[in-house]
Design a protein around this motif. Sequence first.
Motif, short mmCIF file in Angstrom:
data_model
loop_
_atom_site.label_atom_id
_atom_site.label_comp_id
_atom_site.label_asym_id
_atom_site.label_seq_id
_atom_site.Cartn_x
_atom_site.Cartn_y
_atom_site.Cartn_z
N SER A 1 0.83 -1.21 0.00
CA SER A 1 0.00 0.00 0.00
C SER A 1 0.86 1.26 0.00
O SER A 1 0.49 2.26 -0.62
N GLN A 2 2.01 1.21 0.65
CA GLN A 2 2.91 2.36 0.64
C GLN A 2 3.58 2.50 -0.73
O GLN A 2 3.69 3.59 -1.26
N GLN A 3 4.02 1.38 -1.28
CA GLN A 3 4.66 1.39 -2.59
C GLN A 3 3.71 1.94 -3.66
O GLN A 3 4.09 2.75 -4.49
N ASP A 4 2.45 1.51 -3.57
CA ASP A 4 1.44 1.94 -4.54
C ASP A 4 0.79 3.27 -4.18
O ASP A 4 -0.06 3.76 -4.93
N LYS A 5 1.15 3.82 -3.00
CA LYS A 5 0.55 5.06 -2.49
C LYS A 5 -0.97 4.95 -2.49
O LYS A 5 -1.69 5.82 -2.96
N ASP A 6 -1.46 3.82 -1.94
CA ASP A 6 -2.87 3.46 -1.96
C ASP A 6 -3.49 3.61 -0.56
O ASP A 6 -3.38 2.70 0.27
N PRO A 7 -4.12 4.74 -0.27
CA PRO A 7 -4.68 4.94 1.06
C PRO A 7 -5.79 3.95 1.41
O PRO A 7 -5.92 3.55 2.56
N GLY A 8 -6.58 3.53 0.43
CA GLY A 8 -7.66 2.58 0.70
C GLY A 8 -7.15 1.26 1.25
O GLY A 8 -7.66 0.76 2.25
N GLU A 9 -6.14 0.70 0.59
CA GLU A 9 -5.58 -0.57 1.07
C GLU A 9 -4.93 -0.37 2.44
O GLU A 9 -5.11 -1.17 3.34
N PHE A 10 -4.17 0.71 2.59
CA PHE A 10 -3.48 0.98 3.85
C PHE A 10 -4.46 1.10 5.00
O PHE A 10 -4.29 0.47 6.05
N LEU A 11 -5.52 1.86 4.82
CA LEU A 11 -6.48 2.09 5.90
C LEU A 11 -7.25 0.82 6.27
O LEU A 11 -7.68 0.67 7.41
N GLY A 12 -7.39 -0.10 5.33
CA GLY A 12 -8.06 -1.37 5.62
C GLY A 12 -7.27 -2.28 6.54
O GLY A 12 -7.78 -3.31 6.98
N LEU A 13 -6.05 -1.89 6.89
CA LEU A 13 -5.19 -2.72 7.73
C LEU A 13 -5.26 -2.33 9.21
O LEU A 13 -4.62 -2.95 10.05
#
Length: 138
Positions: free
Chosen positions: A28-40
């Motif tokens: 999620s950090q590599q992809d700069k994807d807040p949705g995936e990151f926040l789901g964790l």
Amino acid sequence: MNHMTGESTPRAADLEAIDRLVAAVERSQQDKDPGEFLGLFHPDAIWTTAHGKVLIGLDAISEFTRKVLPAANWDGRVTYQVVHVLFIRPDVAAVKIRQRYLSPGEESEGAPLYVVSKQADGRWLLTACQNTGVSVVD
């Protein structure tokens, strides 16, 4: 990963699940994807950024992440490596991470500590996290 040998099957499954959680943070950090990151995150999580900003609860973490992560100005690769897991209880673990940002001609490192908790459905979630920058690498 620094796992002890001879782990029981349930503990081995938990270690694998924690590895997957950390891999999802990396992705999620590599992809700069807040949705995936926040789901964790656990809904009541606490997150302290590398610069000392304290975020309490998923709403605060979300507001910060949605503003900062997509606009992150690093260009390169980020890696997260689990270096140690301490089970505080069967459903709570402290996880030490080696975080590296790798850009052409530049490298920086962090030493986050994630306290993760196992949910009733078996998922491990980020619960109390301190994202610490490393100023001198040994």
